[in-house]
Design a protein around this motif. Structure first.
Motif, PDB file in Angstrom:
ATOM      1  N   CYS A   1       0.808  -1.228   0.000  1.00 40.30           N
ATOM      2  CA  CYS A   1       0.000   0.000   0.000  1.00 40.30           C
ATOM      3  C   CYS A   1       0.835   1.270   0.000  1.00 40.30           C
ATOM      4  N   GLU A   2       2.105   1.159   0.358  1.00 38.37           N
ATOM      5  CA  GLU A   2       2.896   2.351   0.662  1.00 38.37           C
ATOM      6  C   GLU A   2       4.076   2.517  -0.288  1.00 38.37           C
ATOM      7  N   GLU A   3       4.355   3.772  -0.646  1.00 35.07           N
ATOM      8  CA  GLU A   3       5.515   4.136  -1.461  1.00 35.07           C
ATOM      9  C   GLU A   3       6.241   5.294  -0.782  1.00 35.07           C
TER      10      GLU A   3
ATOM     11  N   VAL B   1       3.683   7.583   1.418  1.00 34.92           N
ATOM     12  CA  VAL B   1       2.406   7.832   0.747  1.00 34.92           C
ATOM     13  C   VAL B   1       1.663   6.511   0.588  1.00 34.92           C
TER      14      VAL B   1
ATOM     15  N   THR C   1      -0.499   4.663  -1.482  1.00 37.92           N
ATOM     16  CA  THR C   1      -0.986   4.688  -2.866  1.00 37.92           C
ATOM     17  C   THR C   1      -2.030   3.600  -3.110  1.00 37.92           C
TER      18      THR C   1
ATOM     19  N   TYR D   1      -4.541   1.738  -7.733  1.00 37.23           N
ATOM     20  CA  TYR D   1      -4.604   2.990  -8.485  1.00 37.23           C
ATOM     21  C   TYR D   1      -4.968   2.753  -9.938  1.00 37.23           C
TER      22      TYR D   1
ATOM     23  N   SER E   1      -5.869   5.814  -5.109  1.00 44.69           N
ATOM     24  CA  SER E   1      -5.159   6.959  -5.674  1.00 44.69           C
ATOM     25  C   SER E   1      -5.230   6.875  -7.196  1.00 44.69           C
TER      26      SER E   1
ATOM     27  N   VAL F   1      -2.838   7.909 -10.930  1.00 48.11           N
ATOM     28  CA  VAL F   1      -1.480   8.108 -11.418  1.00 48.11           C
ATOM     29  C   VAL F   1      -1.529   8.815 -12.768  1.00 48.11           C
TER      30      VAL F   1
ATOM     31  N   PHE G   1       2.027   9.956  -8.470  1.00 50.10           N
ATOM     32  CA  PHE G   1       0.825   9.492  -7.774  1.00 50.10           C
ATOM     33  C   PHE G   1       0.073  10.706  -7.236  1.00 50.10           C
TER      34      PHE G   1
ATOM     35  N   VAL H   1      -3.042  11.643  -4.492  1.00 50.97           N
ATOM     36  CA  VAL H   1      -3.936  11.154  -3.441  1.00 50.97           C
ATOM     37  C   VAL H   1      -4.958  12.242  -3.113  1.00 50.97           C
TER      38      VAL H   1
ATOM     39  N   GLN I   1      -3.400  10.342   3.722  1.00 52.80           N
ATOM     40  CA  GLN I   1      -2.702   9.311   2.936  1.00 52.80           C
ATOM     41  C   GLN I   1      -1.226   9.616   2.723  1.00 52.80           C
TER      42      GLN I   1
END
Length: 196
Positions: A70-72, A137, A139, A142, A166, A168, A176, A178, A183
């Motif tokens: 889920c996270e970047e 973040v 993300t 998406y 999210s 893109v 990305f 949001v 988020q």
């Protein structure tokens, strides 16, 4: 995190270049995705905001029930005048469109530092210094965004209540967007200048 007093809402911790592995990790992520002439680091600061981080962590916990990655870690350029507000309040999509909003009216984050280092996003201050965040973040799932979007579109038109997390700019993404302020967490502030 460093210890904080109960009355401190936000703490900025300047990382030490020579002795800090955390500094090296952020520096490497920055350097691997920026043009050499665009990125002489002045300093890196860890942003500690417990209230903001708890909101982020709660959203992350909810999202992790439906997605695996889920996270970047993504970049966000800003001007000096916005730093205190971002550190205290986080990112605010009410300012969407101040620089560009081609994929929706949310908060924009770049995969690579070179995009956020552009003067459009990291506006140089009176000393020629520029400012960029390395952010956590969420993300999640998406899809490609469109101009004018205020929220991500539904994953399935037959169930319009279940939205993407999210949007893109393209697949694979270099940006990305949001739409929920919780988020993103401004984990590190990178102060830098052009090397030219």
């Amino acid at each position: 995190w460093n210890v904080m007093n109960l009355d401190e809402g936000v703490k900025q911790i300047k990382l030490k270049k020579t002795e800090d592995e955390e500094y090296a990790d952020v520096e490497n992520k920055f350097r691997h995705s920026i043009k050499p002439e665009s990125g002489e680091i002045i300093d890196i600061q860890r942003i500690q905001n417990p209230a903001l981080y708890l909101q982020y962590a709660a959203k992350k916990h909810i999202m992790e029930t439906n997605c695996v990655n889920c996270e970047e870690l993504l970049f966000h350029g800003t001007k000096k005048e916005s730093i205190d507000n971002i550190n205290a309040q986080g990112f605010n999509r009410a300012f969407a469109g101040e620089n560009a909003a081609s994929y929706g009216k949310g908060v924009y984050f770049a995969v690579d530092a070179f995009y956020s280092a552009d003067d459009t996003y990291s506006k140089p201050d009176s000393d020629g210094h520029k400012h960029m965040y390395l952010c956590q973040v969420l993300t999640g799932s998406y899809t490609v965004g469109k101009k004018g979007m205020r929220v991500p579109p539904p994953k399935d038109p037959a169930d319009p209540a279940v939205l993407y997390d999210s949007v893109v700019n393209k697949i694979p993404p270099s940006m990305f967007i949001v739409f929920q302020d919780c988020q993103a967490y401004p984990q590190y502030l990178i102060n830098f200048k052009n090397s030219k």
